[in-house]
Design a protein around this motif. Structure first.
Motif, short mmCIF file in Angstrom:
data_model
loop_
_atom_site.label_atom_id
_atom_site.label_comp_id
_atom_site.label_asym_id
_atom_site.label_seq_id
_atom_site.Cartn_x
_atom_site.Cartn_y
_atom_site.Cartn_z
N MET A 78 48.58 44.42 49.65
CA MET A 78 47.96 43.72 48.55
C MET A 78 48.11 42.22 48.75
O MET A 78 49.22 41.73 48.99
CB MET A 78 48.68 44.13 47.26
CG MET A 78 47.82 44.09 46.08
SD MET A 78 48.65 44.83 44.68
CE MET A 78 48.20 43.66 43.49
N LYS A 79 47.03 41.49 48.68
CA LYS A 79 47.13 40.05 48.88
C LYS A 79 47.00 39.33 47.53
O LYS A 79 46.29 39.79 46.63
CB LYS A 79 46.10 39.55 49.88
CG LYS A 79 44.68 39.56 49.41
CD LYS A 79 43.78 38.99 50.48
CE LYS A 79 42.40 38.88 49.90
NZ LYS A 79 41.76 37.65 49.95
N PRO A 80 47.66 38.21 47.41
CA PRO A 80 47.61 37.47 46.13
C PRO A 80 46.23 36.85 45.90
O PRO A 80 45.52 36.49 46.84
CB PRO A 80 48.68 36.39 46.29
CG PRO A 80 48.93 36.28 47.74
CD PRO A 80 48.55 37.59 48.36
N GLU A 81 45.90 36.71 44.65
CA GLU A 81 44.62 36.10 44.26
C GLU A 81 44.66 34.60 44.50
O GLU A 81 45.73 33.99 44.56
CB GLU A 81 44.33 36.37 42.78
CG GLU A 81 44.15 37.83 42.44
CD GLU A 81 42.89 38.43 43.03
OE1 GLU A 81 41.88 37.71 43.15
OE2 GLU A 81 42.93 39.62 43.38
N LYS A 82 43.49 33.99 44.58
CA LYS A 82 43.39 32.54 44.73
C LYS A 82 43.79 31.88 43.43
O LYS A 82 43.61 32.44 42.34
CB LYS A 82 41.96 32.14 45.08
CG LYS A 82 41.49 32.65 46.41
CD LYS A 82 40.06 32.25 46.65
CE LYS A 82 39.52 32.87 47.91
NZ LYS A 82 38.09 32.63 48.05
N LEU A 83 44.30 30.66 43.54
CA LEU A 83 44.71 29.92 42.34
C LEU A 83 43.54 29.66 41.40
O LEU A 83 43.69 29.70 40.18
CB LEU A 83 45.36 28.59 42.74
CG LEU A 83 46.82 28.66 43.16
CD1 LEU A 83 47.30 27.28 43.60
CD2 LEU A 83 47.68 29.18 42.05
#
Length: 172
Positions: free
Chosen positions: A1-6
Motif C-alpha cells: 500500500m502506498k501513501p496518498e499524495k499530500l
C-alpha cells in the motif's frame, strides 16, 4: 500500500467537519510520540518559537549535567542530545531556532565534554555542528545573520583556545 499524495490528502481534509478533524488528529497523536510532540508544539508553542527554544534548552541542560566524563559514554549522550535538538528544531521549521539550538549545543559541548581526548567520534560531533552552523547562517535574515555570525565567531575562538584539535581558520 502506498501513501496518498499530500494534495489529495489536503482536498479530503478540507471537506471534513471539525469533530472529524479532531478525531483524526487525536488518532495520529495516539500512535506515535513524535506526532504527539508535534501536535503539542502546534497547539501551544507555535506562536512563540524562541520561547519554545528556551524550553528545549532548559529540558536538555539536565542531559548535559548528567553526562559521564568517559569519552565513549559522553559521545553517546551528546549524540542523543543532537538527535533531540534536531527533532525539536524540525517541529518549528525555523532556521533561527535551529541556529540558536545548535550554537547553544556547541557552547555546552565546550563546557561539559572532555576536550583533551583524541577520540575522533567525540571531536567529530563538534566539527559537524560547526559545519551545520556555517550552512545555516546564510539562510537567516541579514540582521539575525549578523548577530549569530558574531556569536559563532566568539564560539570558534573559545573552542580553538580550549581544544587544540579545533582549527579556527576552517570556520572564520
Amino acid at each position: 500500500m502506498k501513501p496518498e499524495k499530500l494534495s489529495d490528502l489536503k482536498k479530503v481534509l478540507l471537506v471534513l467537519s471539525v469533530p472529524e478533524l479532531t478525531e483524526i488528529c487525536l488518532r495520529l497523536a495516539k500512535y506515535k510520540k513524535e506526532n504527539k510532540e508535534l501536535l503539542a508544539y502546534l497547539l501551544f508553542d507555535a506562536n512563540q518559537p524562541m520561547k519554545y527554544a528556551e524550553d528545549v534548552k532548559s529540558f536538555l541542560i539536565a542531559d548535559f549535567n548528567n553526562m559521564q566524563k568517559h569519552y565513549f559514554y559522553s559521545t553517546k549522550s551528546l549524540r542523543k542530545i543532537i538527535r533531540l535538538i534536531n527533532r525539536y528544531a524540525k517541529y518549528t521549521g525555523s532556521k533561527q531556532v535551529e541556529t540558536e539550538l545548535t550554537i547553544w549545543f556547541c557552547t555546552n559541548y565546550l563546557t561539559y565534554a572532555d576536550l583533551r581526548t583524541s577520540h575522533k567520534p567525540l571531536q567529530g560531533l563538534l566539527t559537524r555542528q560547526f559545519e551545520k552552523i556555517t550552512k545555516l547562517l546564510p539562510k537567516l535574515h541579514e540582521d539575525l545573520q549578523f548577530d549569530y555570525q558574531k556569536e559563532f565567531e566568539i564560539l570558534i575562538i573559545k573552542a580553538a583556545q580550549q581544544a587544540k584539535w579545533v582549527n579556527k581558520s576552517e570556520y572564520l
